[in-house]
Design a protein around this motif. Structure first.
Motif, short mmCIF file in Angstrom:
data_model
loop_
_atom_site.label_atom_id
_atom_site.label_comp_id
_atom_site.label_asym_id
_atom_site.label_seq_id
_atom_site.Cartn_x
_atom_site.Cartn_y
_atom_site.Cartn_z
N THR A 1 -2.42 16.82 -6.23
CA THR A 1 -2.35 15.75 -7.23
C THR A 1 -3.46 15.98 -8.25
N ASP B 1 -5.24 14.85 -11.89
CA ASP B 1 -5.44 13.84 -12.92
C ASP B 1 -5.70 14.58 -14.24
N VAL C 1 -7.39 15.57 -7.83
CA VAL C 1 -7.63 14.38 -7.00
C VAL C 1 -7.59 14.77 -5.53
N TYR C 2 -6.56 15.55 -5.17
CA TYR C 2 -6.45 16.00 -3.79
C TYR C 2 -5.57 17.23 -3.72
N LYS D 1 -11.06 17.63 -2.99
CA LYS D 1 -10.90 16.18 -3.10
C LYS D 1 -11.77 15.74 -4.26
N GLY E 1 5.16 10.55 -13.95
CA GLY E 1 5.05 9.22 -13.36
C GLY E 1 3.73 8.61 -13.75
N PHE E 2 3.59 7.31 -13.53
CA PHE E 2 2.40 6.61 -14.03
C PHE E 2 1.12 7.04 -13.31
N ASN E 3 1.28 7.63 -12.13
CA ASN E 3 0.11 7.98 -11.31
C ASN E 3 -0.02 9.49 -11.13
N SER E 4 0.70 10.27 -11.92
CA SER E 4 0.69 11.74 -11.86
C SER E 4 1.25 12.30 -10.56
N ALA E 5 1.88 11.48 -9.73
CA ALA E 5 2.37 11.97 -8.44
C ALA E 5 3.89 12.16 -8.42
N GLY E 6 4.53 12.07 -9.58
CA GLY E 6 5.99 12.14 -9.63
C GLY E 6 6.55 13.54 -9.56
N GLU F 1 8.44 14.90 -7.35
CA GLU F 1 8.47 15.53 -6.01
C GLU F 1 9.92 15.68 -5.56
N CYS G 1 6.00 15.71 5.10
CA CYS G 1 5.58 14.51 4.38
C CYS G 1 5.63 13.26 5.25
N GLY G 2 6.16 13.39 6.47
CA GLY G 2 6.21 12.23 7.35
C GLY G 2 7.60 11.60 7.45
#
Lengths: 317, 317
Positions: B72, B74, B81-82, B89, B151-156, B158, B173-174
């Motif tokens: 991820t 930013d 970010v991670y 991190k 996406g709004f949080n940069s995590a889109g 996927e 991913c669980g």
């Protein structure tokens, strides 16, 4: 002032809508589908005049007319390319309504229009916004950078047609296992009926005898009263919705995602377990999460969205 | 002139890239992951100077540096970010590289960067474009209105984590049943191994004995030679990809969709049956169809995309 028209398979609903998205007056007439687009547009024109008068205005106060129609809509040219339900094929609806009023006319797919309506009212100007409506099918709309996203051919945002089970239940679209075959109210009714057969002792059977038919409320109401089979139907149904929404979130990570359609009136009973599932399973462990909400406009979303899309369109040009 | 850096788990690759997306020189060094971000950035700086000299230029000819990183990112603040793979991190990579060069630095997620690279080279300026890469996992990138969609949080974006089988194979991913558990090369290898066990007579067993290991090519090559079990593996695998791409098309109806990753070198053997499936099953019977293609840049996509995203970013500001 704007007019929004929501052309449905059963009714044509119209409203006179302010620039802020508030409906000042509304009215509707039966669609009587099977009629030609010209006959239907004539009724639309009658409704336009009726809602304008209803708001104490005259047609010269109206800046634009927006129309939401089922099917594939060519917004550029104001044509319903195809709407099976209405038996429209290449229907030049915008040109036809312009014969009655010398006003800008803007056309949009009905699900996109409803999404835009909810966006205007509860989208908080977000850069990314997704609307999912759980009804006869599962529809949706996507707003990116404050504009309706349609894809290059206006056929996009078919959120109900994401396969979630490769050899799953047959869908009307020709595939198997689509999201809408599990998460629509039609699917919920099927899931309820199936469970009722498996559990003749379930109170859902009595509920249905009393009401006369299986509805989207059967399982939710009997679950509230503690019926175990109903709880199972409800939980499975919520899980289906949550799986589908997690897919949408993993793709879009929208700032806001809104759930609409009749079943969304269940409120927190529906919303809270969906949020729990999505926040647990979405592919995002370190960034802020999508704000998931219940719709605000319900049946008025189409009218408001069509009117506001027309407004936004004349402001762009 | 721009520099693009593709930070991977194994190698750091960099290139000096012209404004047209052409690579003038490139070089790479091992990532030696587990090191601190400062040590890795020091090697990035060495690579920047090396590729600039390699193109017969000096650093003053460079307008901006773009970096694609796993995890991820930013972009706004130039921070990873991670990134589990790199054990980063909140690593302020952009600020660190600015200690070496007084240049604009732009950071992007690696899959987004690769998508942007393919977009620049084979996107034909389309308003909507999706890139899907089939590798160890399934990644992707989405370009809307000529910009990377995050996406709004940069995590889109996927794309690999769309559930296609609600109680399917476990994913990292669980969740269960994610697209990448069926359509990645990792999945193809598993599908191949399973079929080899079921069919000891299959020529895939001999192929693997000769080559030393099961690879993404095992089934495709043995299928070409007529091995029935291999044909079955290949056809199932292609169907998985096609189901996932149909989902993406139903959501985005992108003008162009590009398939990348090592396996895409199979070319028409892969592409033609995918097109046939998608065009048959997508939710679009009356409008033009998405143009589905094989990637052009392959391993260079990350370098080109990072450089071109940096270019586009300075042009916007």
């Amino acid at each position: 002032m704007y007019i929004g028209i929501d052309l449905g398979g059963t009714n044509i609903a119209a409203g006179c809508v302010g620039g802020d998205g508030k409906i000042l007056s509304k009215s509707s007439m039966p669609t009587l589908k099977g009629r030609s687009y010209k006959e239907i547009v004539k009724d639309m024109a009658t409704l336009c005049e009726r809602v304008t008068r209803g708001a104490g205005l005259c047609m010269s106060d109206i800046k634009a007319i927006g129309i939401g129609s089922p099917g594939t809509v060519d917004s550029e040219n104001g044509v319903v390319v195809y709407a099976g339900n209405l038996r429209f094929k290449k229907a030049p609806v915008a040109a036809e309504i312009k014969k009655y009023f010398d006003l800008p006319v803007y056309m949009e797919n009905d699900a996109n229009a409803a999404a835009y309506g909810e966006y205007i009212v509860c989208g908080h100007d977000a850069d990314s916004f997704v609307f999912i409506t759980l009804g006869t099918g599962v529809g949706g709309g996507i707003i990116i950078n404050k504009k309706i996203y349609r894809g290059f051919n206006s056929a996009g945002a078919e959120i109900g047609h994401i396969c979630m089970e490769m050899n799953g239940i047959e869908c009307t679209c020709g595939r198997r296992g689509c999201f809408e075959r599990y998460a629509s109210v039609t699917a919920l009714r099927e899931q309820t009926s199936e469970m009722m057969k498996k559990h003749p002792e379930s109170s859902m059977n009595k509920w249905v005898k009393r009401k006369g038919h299986v509805s989207g409320r059967t399982a939710f109401e009997c679950a509230k009263a503690g019926d175990e089979a109903a709880v199972e139907v409800k939980n499975n149904y919520i899980r289906y919705i949550a799986e589908g929404i997690t897919n949408i979130v993993n793709i879009f990570q929208p700032e806001i995602l809104v759930i609409g359609g009749g079943i969304s009136k269940e409120g927190d009973v529906l919303l809270e377990p969906i949020k729990e599932f999505v926040y647990k399973y979405d592919f995002n462990k370190y960034m802020p999460k999508t704000d998931i909400r219940i719709a605000k406009l319900f049946n008025d979303a189409g009218i408001v969205g069509a009117a506001m899309a027309a407004k936004s369109n004349i402001e762009r040009h």
